[in-house]
Structures are given as structure tokens and as C-alpha cells.
Design a protein around this motif. Structure first.
Motif, mmCIF file in Angstrom:
data_model
loop_
_atom_site.group_PDB
_atom_site.id
_atom_site.type_symbol
_atom_site.label_atom_id
_atom_site.label_comp_id
_atom_site.label_asym_id
_atom_site.label_seq_id
_atom_site.Cartn_x
_atom_site.Cartn_y
_atom_site.Cartn_z
ATOM 1 N N TRP A 185 0.867 -1.186 0.000
ATOM 2 C CA TRP A 185 0.000 0.000 0.000
ATOM 3 C C TRP A 185 0.898 1.229 0.000
ATOM 4 C CZ3 TRP A 185 -4.800 -1.799 -0.767
ATOM 5 C CH2 TRP A 185 -5.803 -0.836 -0.981
ATOM 6 N N ASP A 186 0.296 2.430 -0.091
ATOM 7 C CA ASP A 186 1.193 3.596 -0.209
ATOM 8 C C ASP A 186 1.736 4.071 1.133
ATOM 9 O OD1 ASP A 186 -1.189 4.722 0.606
ATOM 10 O OD2 ASP A 186 -1.383 6.120 -1.077
ATOM 11 N N TRP A 187 1.543 3.290 2.187
ATOM 12 C CA TRP A 187 2.144 3.597 3.487
ATOM 13 C C TRP A 187 2.784 2.364 4.116
ATOM 14 C CZ3 TRP A 187 -0.805 0.019 5.679
ATOM 15 C CH2 TRP A 187 -2.128 -0.125 5.252
ATOM 16 N N TRP A 376 -10.744 0.839 8.222
ATOM 17 C CA TRP A 376 -10.651 1.029 6.773
ATOM 18 C C TRP A 376 -10.630 -0.318 6.022
ATOM 19 C CZ3 TRP A 376 -5.842 -0.317 4.442
ATOM 20 C CH2 TRP A 376 -5.703 0.053 3.103
ATOM 21 N N CYS A 405 -10.226 0.257 -3.000
ATOM 22 C CA CYS A 405 -9.493 0.771 -4.170
ATOM 23 C C CYS A 405 -9.244 -0.265 -5.265
ATOM 24 C CB CYS A 405 -8.148 1.348 -3.741
ATOM 25 S SG CYS A 405 -8.229 2.562 -2.438
ATOM 26 N N ASN A 442 -14.030 0.970 0.501
ATOM 27 C CA ASN A 442 -13.283 2.214 0.442
ATOM 28 C C ASN A 442 -12.944 2.561 -1.003
ATOM 29 O OD1 ASN A 442 -11.353 4.302 1.718
ATOM 30 N ND2 ASN A 442 -10.025 3.191 0.303
ATOM 31 N N HIS A 513 -13.881 12.175 0.741
ATOM 32 C CA HIS A 513 -12.443 12.045 0.997
ATOM 33 C C HIS A 513 -11.821 13.203 0.217
ATOM 34 C CE1 HIS A 513 -12.652 7.347 1.515
ATOM 35 N NE2 HIS A 513 -13.514 7.987 2.280
ATOM 36 N N TRP A 515 -8.808 14.922 -1.121
ATOM 37 C CA TRP A 515 -7.372 14.702 -1.339
ATOM 38 C C TRP A 515 -6.751 15.735 -2.281
ATOM 39 C CZ3 TRP A 515 -4.257 12.188 1.670
ATOM 40 C CH2 TRP A 515 -4.773 11.180 2.496
ATOM 41 N N HIS A 519 -2.855 14.489 -3.009
ATOM 42 C CA HIS A 519 -3.011 13.841 -4.317
ATOM 43 C C HIS A 519 -3.293 14.878 -5.405
ATOM 44 C CE1 HIS A 519 -2.472 9.830 -2.885
ATOM 45 N NE2 HIS A 519 -3.434 9.956 -1.988
ATOM 46 N N GLU A 537 -11.988 11.257 5.068
ATOM 47 C CA GLU A 537 -10.545 11.120 4.810
ATOM 48 C C GLU A 537 -9.959 12.440 4.344
ATOM 49 O OE1 GLU A 537 -8.937 8.225 2.109
ATOM 50 O OE2 GLU A 537 -9.930 6.565 3.127
ATOM 51 N N TRP A 620 -6.824 10.929 7.785
ATOM 52 C CA TRP A 620 -6.050 9.777 7.349
ATOM 53 C C TRP A 620 -4.636 9.981 7.821
ATOM 54 C CZ3 TRP A 620 -7.372 5.195 5.416
ATOM 55 C CH2 TRP A 620 -6.325 4.372 5.008
HETATM 56 C C1 BMA Z 1 -6.801 7.098 0.995
HETATM 57 C C2 BMA Z 1 -6.883 5.694 1.521
HETATM 58 C C3 BMA Z 1 -5.716 4.848 1.165
HETATM 59 C C4 BMA Z 1 -4.423 5.591 0.992
HETATM 60 C C5 BMA Z 1 -4.554 7.043 1.330
HETATM 61 C C6 BMA Z 1 -3.339 7.828 1.017
HETATM 62 O O1 BMA Z 1 -7.718 7.360 0.035
HETATM 63 O O2 BMA Z 1 -8.074 5.119 1.160
HETATM 64 O O3 BMA Z 1 -6.000 4.172 -0.010
HETATM 65 O O4 BMA Z 1 -3.422 5.009 1.683
HETATM 66 O O5 BMA Z 1 -5.604 7.531 0.607
HETATM 67 O O6 BMA Z 1 -3.060 7.839 -0.351
#
Ligand code: BMA
Length: 834
Positions: A185-187, A376, A405, A442, A513, A515, A519, A537, A620
Motif C-alpha cells: 500500500w502507499d504507506w 478502513w 481501491c 473504500n 475524501h 485529497w 493527491h 478522509e 487519514w
Molecule cells: C486514501 C486511503 C488509502 C491511501 C490514502 C493515502 O484514500 O483510502 O487508499 O493510503 O488515501 O493515499
């Protein structure tokens, strides 16, 4: 005396005759790679990686390059075995083995006979083995590589399904009912393990056994809760039985029922008269009632199970309103603003997480004034002790089903597998007071509709139709029907978020969420401009606390662990906006934390300033699975990053919310409590050299669940009247009677424009028996002081400011009785030395 002994014997044997007994089969396990000769000792519950590490076959999977070095493990098949004697079990007619969790493709053999093929890490499995038991028994479990099985499944479908977080060469995660994050995963790392991750037990029974018991509340009024106790009973034949419900302080209730041969699902009425209600933390107490359901056959109490329930109603209000579409939780009829975080599993190897570790994290969440955590969907369903603790601590749970995802298969076998999983998990957890809602997945909906998978995977129209039909079937039928089949009034949303952050209008609807920060390319003011109805999130990364390891080691380790496709770009970009340029890695890690803290503070304050429109803020992410740059506010060693101190402060029930746009200064007070508060506010403007320049006092009433504006001041006028060129620092304090509820230091400029003096502070460390007092003072303002001891310590405070003339006292509690060496860092030190 002779009579007494005979009487005792009769009592004991009468008790043993009908009773169901559970014996654990967690001992004497061995394991090996399929094809190898030698067996090695194994731990159950456990997994292949931890067993290989304990046997010295591999280095620490979480050490430097551990992820890379362990990669081979996922492609192998593994086997586990143990033996047990029938004579060690109670003498009964029937024996049922229960596997609480097998990860994931397991073929189970008892005395070389195949008794079970499992294919879902999230289900428990039971097998009646009465006819197969000998005196000496061998239980052997073969685990096939999840990667190989995933590839087979993908090939059966004939094309790929997106699983962007899967860090393997073949992206097959969504075909395997296994925790998504273990694929990468990204973490966190990709450490794809196998094994017996939950206990194994054998249930010995005679004419009937109680497989499960749970409670459903149908109606709750002030005077009475009326609901049902659901019994799942396996019977060897048709017979009568009595189901007994006992709740301390309430009348006992017996119901005679007819059992049929096989599995019987039976409900009896339960009620609690004049119930004391359960509330989330911060707004009431957490009264729990023990409901004991017993199965009585031929006068013998065969088995009993106890559920602890809280009497309360929780409604999720997701309906059209003046703004758009609301999204908030009403508990016992009161709308409650949710403050919390998203939680990921506590380890890459969930079998190794202890009850104490879980409790520690949850107690921290409670102390940080959180009233909701989101479990999650890319992780695991937690253990019973997790949900028990949340009940007692008053932390509500937003429970995702384990989907995140990706796009998931839709064949009948897959749907049946998921249906069974959700039914079992709902039976296990849904009568916990803490469960506020279930959520289907999610980000699957937003991903399919916005992430461009259709063109990336070159799906033709019929493939796209199949995928979307499958999605709808899974999350609008299979999952909710399985949940509501067990608990008809359970809240359910099909996905999170229900609204995507792309368009402004979307912020008026459902949950979000957001981002755009991280992102997207938004700056932190994005949090102020984009206020959703409920934020489930948002977040910003930082590096962890650098502990004992050398800085070079930490730098090499942590740089190799950046898993976000953005790299460190966003950290760099935002540090630059607010802070002096870091010169060393240590400064960089420290400033990344101050930057993350600013992100969290901006977002939470914006959400609370818009309380009413926005009814929840879950950032998050709360915790970590390894030391690395991630969005967590508590790092993998359990240390609070700078952001966590601020989250904990901003989540207090009654807080000050100072704002300035450069022209005016405004002061708001947010009160989350369900009662109004009589408050006193004091303000002091303090020069960076320590003198008080201005002060003011006010009293106010903050109504229940409210945001109040205390006043507004023109900065221009204030500076003119006071003869100031610049505003310095404003100390604001709000109290109720003699208790200080919140104290804030408000700066009118970005930290990098404060031009702090790089002077050495005075630090005095005093040993106070089993703890240390650190006293810090300085002739000039010291900002963002970070204390780091060279042994593991908990401390009363960190990342604080010291005003000139003030002596700050911080307590350090070392884990071991030694006098640690204490290092101090402050933002002042990142400026050039004068
Ligand atoms: C969110 C989560 C994860 C991810 C995080 C950071 O949307 O649902 O999928 O680790 O973003 O990118």
C-alpha cells in the motif's frame, strides 16, 4: 464426609455429561516449506514470516531491505502440522474443529483425510470430525501461494481487474479474499504472508451445542429496550430445549423451543426496563449490560455465551436538506459531531498484535478526544477485544467491509464466499455498542468512475457492464443483505466517499475524501475552501520521530520507504511555504512533522468552524505498520508525531478558534458538549521579547453543540493604537470556573516570516524519583520545541512554544529506570545563528 464426596462426584459428572467444552489446539505446531524435509517449530496463531524469523531462516522482515529479501516467501506453498490425543479431550459424542482464521488458501487434512478447503482469510470454518478421530491424530494444513491462486483466478476470468496498490508483478489482489494492504500500500510494505492467523479449537459436545449467540435491539425508548437474543444451535436430533436469557437486574426469561437435527437459528425476546443509555465519549457515560444466553437440554446447562451491549440508538441521517445532502450521526436522538481518524491494521502481521498494543492505541484515541474511528476496508476486521474496548471507551466505529481501491470479481462462488464472510462478521461484531455504521468499501465507486481504469485496462463495453453490474450486486445486494439479515436496523452506506472531491458542488453532499491536498496540487487553504458534509478522509504525510538509530541509517531506511507515487514532492513543497529551508535530514524530518501538524490544524479548525454543515472529521491516518514517511500521526514505535499533539488539542470539547486574514482578527469558540457552558476568555498580546502589550477579558455563554463568535478586531487600528509595526503573539485562554479548557498561542505570520533568534535556551533536568522534570526557559520566544530522550519515554508534552520569561516544565517518564540524555530542538535552530 463420605456422603459429601459422593455428592460432589455426582455434581461434577452431571455437569460434564451434557456440557460443550472448547479445547484449544494451538500447541505443538510445526511448519515447513512444501517440498522441504525438515519441520521447524511454529506458533499458532501466527504466520509464515514470523515463524521463519523466529527460526532464524530470515532476517527481520521489517529491517533494512526486509521487504525485498522476503519476496520469495509469497510464491511458495507452506504446510503446518500438529498432533493431539483423543484421550486428552473430554469424552463426548461429537467433535467439531473450529478454525477462527486461515490465511488464505488452506487445505486441511485430519489423519491424511481432506476435511476442509478454505479460501477466505476473513471467515471462520467448522468441521465435524467425530467420525475421523483416532487416539493419535494429526492435523495438517497446506497453504497454497496466494499469488499463484490469484493468477489462476485471474486467468479464469480472462482479464485483469484493477488493484493499483498491489505491488507485485501480477496485480491479482482483488481475486484473493485476503487483507488488501498485505499486497502493498502507499504507506507500507508488501509482505504477503500465509498461515494460521487465528486460534484453532476443538469443541466436544453431546446432544446439542451453542455455536453462537448475539443480540439485536429493535426499539429503544426511555422506559424500555426491546430486542432479540439470537441463538445458533447445532443439535444431534429433534428434541426440546430451553433458551435462557439472564441480564443482571432484569427478570430472567426462559423459552422452550424445539430443536431439529442440524443447525437451528432461533430468536427469543429480550428486554431491559428503564435502561441507562450508552453514549459516545465526551457526551455521556458508557453503561454496558451483560446479556447471557444459555442453552439447556434435559435440565443440563449445555453452554452459555455472554454479550455486553449498550442500549442506544444510532441513526445515520443521509438525506436531502437546504444545502444538499446531509451526512451525520444522531446518537439517542442527538446529532453528534464526529472527531477521529482512519485506522489501519497495527501490524503487517496481524496475528502478532497483542491485546495490550490494541488497548494502548485505543486509550490514546480516547485521551485524544476521539469519538469515532474508521476501520478502513484495505485491512482486517479487528479482534473481539478491539470492539470490547471501543464499547467501554465510548469510541464509535465506522466499519468498512474489507474492500478497497480495486474492482472485485462477481462470479457466484465469489459472491457466496463474501456473503458468508459478512454474515459471520456481522454476527460477531454488530451488537457492540460502538458500531455506528457499516460501509461497503473504500473508494471503489470513485475509483471506477474517476480514475480512468476503463481506458487504462482497455475494457470493452461488455466488460465494463459486467464490472459495474458486479459492483452493484456486491455492494447494493450481497453485502447489505448479509448485514441486515443479521441486524435489520444496522446503518449501511455502499461506499466511502459517496461524493468525490473533483467539483465544488460535490462538497454539499454526503461524505467526502478530500485529497486536493497531497493527491492534488492544493495548498493547505484547500482545507478551508472545501468543506464537506462529513469528512471521512484527508491527510498529509510526515517522517516519523527519529529515535536511537544513527541519522544516516534513518535517512537511508526512511528514504527507501516512501511508497507514495508523489514521493516527497508534497512534503518539500509545503515545507518551503511555511518554514526555513532544512539543512540536515534531521531538520527535514522535524519540519515535515511541523508541516503535517499545520495541515491537520487547518483542516480540523475549518471543519469545526463549519460545524452544522460539516458533521465529522476523520483524518487519514491514525497509526502505522512500519517506520516510514506516511500520513500517520502516531508512528510505528507508538511515538506521537507533532500532528498528534495538535489533533488531540483541536479535538477537545470546547476550543478557541482564532482567525486572521491579515486585516482583521476574529475569535470563535466551538462547544461540542450537549450542555451550554459559561465561559471566561482572556487575551494577552505579548512581544517576542516578553512584555505584555495589550490585554482583554470577556465572558460568554456557549450554547450546546455550537459555534459562537466572541468578537472581531481590526489589526490596522490595533497596531495604530498600540504603536506597533507588527503583531507579535496573542495568548488566548478560555476557562470555565477555575478550569482552563483551552489555551492557544496565535501568530499573525507564517513561521518562516517570524525571523526567530537562534539562541541556546536554558535547560535544566531534575530527577524526581521515577521521572524527570525538564525545565526550559529562554530570553526570546522559542517555537516548536521538540524534546527527545535517548531512552524510550512517555512525556507530558512535546512540540510546544516557550514564551520569553516563562519556564516551561515537561515531565519525562522513562520506561527503564535510567537517567536519559535529553536533546532539544526548536524551530529557532533552523534559522541562521546570529
Ligand atoms: C486514501 C486511503 C488509502 C491511501 C490514502 C493515502 O484514500 O483510502 O487508499 O493510503 O488515501 O493515499
Amino acid at each position: 464426609m463420605r456422603y459429601l464426596i459422593i455428592w460432589l462426584l455426582v455434581m461434577v459428572s452431571a455437569d460434564v455429561i451434557g456440557q460443550q467444552t472448547n479445547t484449544n489446539l494451538n500447541t505443538n505446531w510445526e511448519f515447513r516449506k512444501v517440498g522441504d524435509e525438515n519441520w521447524m517449530p511454529a506458533q499458532v496463531p501466527g504466520c509464515v514470516h514470523t515463524d521463519l524469523f523466529k527460526n532464524g531462516v530470515i532476517e527481520d522482515p521489517l529491517g533494512m531491505e526486509g521487504e525485498e529479501k522476503c519476496k520469495w516467501i509469497e510464491s511458495e506453498n507452506w504446510e503446518y502440522r500438529t498432533t493431539f490425543l483423543k484421550s486428552s479431550l473430554p469424552q463426548k459424542q461429537f467433535y467439531t474443529i473450529k478454525f477462527h482464521g486461515l490465511d488464505t488458501y488452506a487445505s486441511v487434512y485430519l489423519n491424511d483425510e481432506l476435511i476442509l478447503e478454505s479460501r477466505n482469510m476473513f471467515r471462520w470454518y467448522e468441521v465435524n470430525v467425530s467420525a475421523l478421530l483416532k487416539e493419535e491424530n494429526q492435523l495438517r494444513i497446506e497453504f497454497e501461494s496466494p499469488v499463484k491462486k490469484g493468477i489462476d483466478k485471474r486467468d479464469e476470468l480472462g482479464y485483469d481487474l484493477p488493484s493499483p496498490s498491489d505491488a507485485g508483478d501480477e496485480k491479482i489482489a482483488s481475486f484473493v479474499r485476503k487483507a488488501g494492504y498485505q499486497f502493498g500500500w502507499d504507506w507500507g510494505p508488501r509482505l504477503l504472508t500465509s498461515g494460521i492467523w487465528k486460534p484453532v479449537e476443538i469443541i466436544s459436545w453431546d446432544s446439542a451445542r451453542l455455536q453462537g449467540f448475539h443480540v439485536v435491539q429493535d426499539t429503544v425508548t426511555k422506559n424500555k429496550m426491546v430486542g432479540k437474543g439470537h441463538f445458533r444451535i447445532q443439535s444431534s436430533g429433534a428434541k426440546n430445549a430451553t433458551l435462557e436469557i439472564a441480564i443482571p437486574g432484569q427478570a430472567k426469561r426462559d423459552t422452550v423451543v424445539e430443536l431439529q437435527e442440524g443447525m437451528n437459528e432461533l430468536s427469543v425476546q429480550i428486554s431491559i426496563v428503564n435502561p441507562e443509555l450508552w453514549w459516545p465519549r465526551g457526551v455521556g457515560s458508557q453503561r454496558l449490560y451483560e446479556v447471557k444466553g444459555s442453552l439447556i437440554v434435559d435440565g443440563d446447562k449445555v453452554a452459555a455465551k455472554t454479550r455486553k451491549i449498550g442500549v442506544r440508538t444510532i441513526e445515520l441521517i443521509n438525506e436531502p436538506d437546504d444545502i444538499g445532502t446531509s451526512f451525520y450521526f444522531k446518537v439517542n436522538g442527538e446529532p453528534i459531531f464526529m472527531k477521529g481518524a482512519n485506522m489501519i491494521p497495527q501490524s503487517v502481521f496481524p496475528s502478532s498484535v497483542s491485546k495490550a498494543e490494541t488497548l494502548k492505541l485505543l486509550v490514546t484515541a480516547k485521551k485524544s478526544h476521539m469519538n469515532m474511528l474508521r476501520v478502513w476496508g484495505g485491512g482486517i476486521y479487528h479482534s473481539d477485544w478491539f470492539y470490547n474496548a471501543c464499547d467501554s471507551l465510548g469510541i464509535l466505529i465506522w466499519q468498512d467491509a474489507m474492500f478497497a481501491c480495486s474492482v472485485y470479481p462477481w462470479d457466484d462462488a465469489y459472491m457466496e464466499n463474501v456473503q458468508a464472510e459478512i454474515k459471520q462478521q456481522t454476527q460477531r461484531i454488530s451488537d457492540h455498542a460502538c458500531i455506528a455504521t457499516w460501509c461497503g468499501n473504500n473508494e471503489v465507486d470513485v475509483a471506477w468512475n474517476n480514475w480512468g481504469w476503463q481506458s487504462e485496462f482497455k475494457y470493452d463495453q461488455s466488460q465494463q457492464d459486467s464490472i459495474w453490474k458486479g459492483y452493484q450486486k456486491l455492494f447494493s445486494e450481497v453485502v447489505p443483505n448479509a448485514i441486515r439479515g443479521v441486524n435489520p436496523s444496522m446503518n449501511y452506506v455502499s461506499t466511502s466517499p459517496l461524493s468525490n472531491w473533483g467539483k465544488d458542488e460535490n462538497f454539499n453532499h454526503h461524505n467526502m475524501h478530500y485529497w486536493g491536498v497531497w493527491h492534488g496540487t492544493d495548498n493547505f487553504d484547500g482545507f478551508e475552501k472545501n468543506i464537506p458534509r462529513f469528512m471521512s478522509e484527508y491527510g498529509f504525510q510526515s517522517f516519523p520521530i527519529l529515535h536511537k538509530k544513527s541519522t544516516e541509517y534513518a535517512e537511508k531506511l526512511l528514504e527507501s520507504r516512501q511508497k507514495s507515487y508523489k514521493g516527497n514532492k508534497e512534503i518539500d513543497r509545503h515545507i518551503e511555504q511555511y518554514f526555513p529551508k532544512p539543512k540536515t535530514f534531521e531538520d527535514y524530518a522535524y519540519l515535515s512533522q511541523l508541516t503535517q501538524r499545520l495541515a491537520m490544524k487547518t483542516a480540523i479548525e475549518a471543519h469545526r468552524l463549519n460545524g452544522g454543515k460539516c458533521m465529522g472529521t476523520l483524518y487519514w491516518q491514525l497509526n502505522d505498520v512500519w517506520l516510514g514517511p506516511t500520513w500517520s500521526t502516531i508512528d510505528a514505535s507508538g511515538s506521537w508525531k507533532a500532528a498528534h499533539y495538535t489533533v488531540s488539542d483541536r479535538y477537545q470539547p470546547t476550543i478557541l478558534l482564532p482567525r486572521s486574514d491579515g486585516n482583521k482578527f476574529e475569535l470563535f469558540v466551538s462547544n461540542d458538549q450537549l450542555e451550554s457552558q459559561e465561559l471566561n476568555v482572556k487575551m494577552r498580546l505579548i512581544a517576542f521579547t516578553g512584555e505584555e502589550v495589550w490585554s482583554e477579558k470577556a465572558s460568554m455563554t456557549a450554547p450546546k453543540s455550537s459555534l459562537s463568535k466572541l468578537g472581531e478586531w481590526s489589526l490596522k487600528e490595533m497596531m495604530k493604537n498600540l504603536g506597533l509595526k507588527k503583531m507579535s503573539v496573542l495568548e488566548i485562554q478560555v476557562s470555565k470556573s477555575d478550569t482552563v479548557l483551552d489555551k492557544e498561542l496565535f501568530y499573525f505570520e507564517k513561521p518562516k516570516d517570524l525571523f526567530l533568534s537562534n539562541v541556546d535556551p536554558e535547560v535544566e533536568v531534575v530527577l524526581m524519583g521515577d521521572y524527570l522534570e525538564v525545565k526550559i526557559s529562554s530570553p526570546v520566544l522559542l517555537k516548536d520545541v521538540f524534546l527527545r530522550a535517548d531512552v524510550e519515554c512517555t512525556q507530558s508534552e512535546n512540540f510546544f512554544d516557550v514564551l520569553p520569561g516563562e519556564t516551561k516544565v515537561v515531565n519525562l517518564y522513562p520506561k527503564r529506570l535510567v537517567v536519559p540524555h535529553v536533546k532539544l530542538k526548536s524551530l529557532n535552530q533552523t534559522y541562521p545563528k546570529l
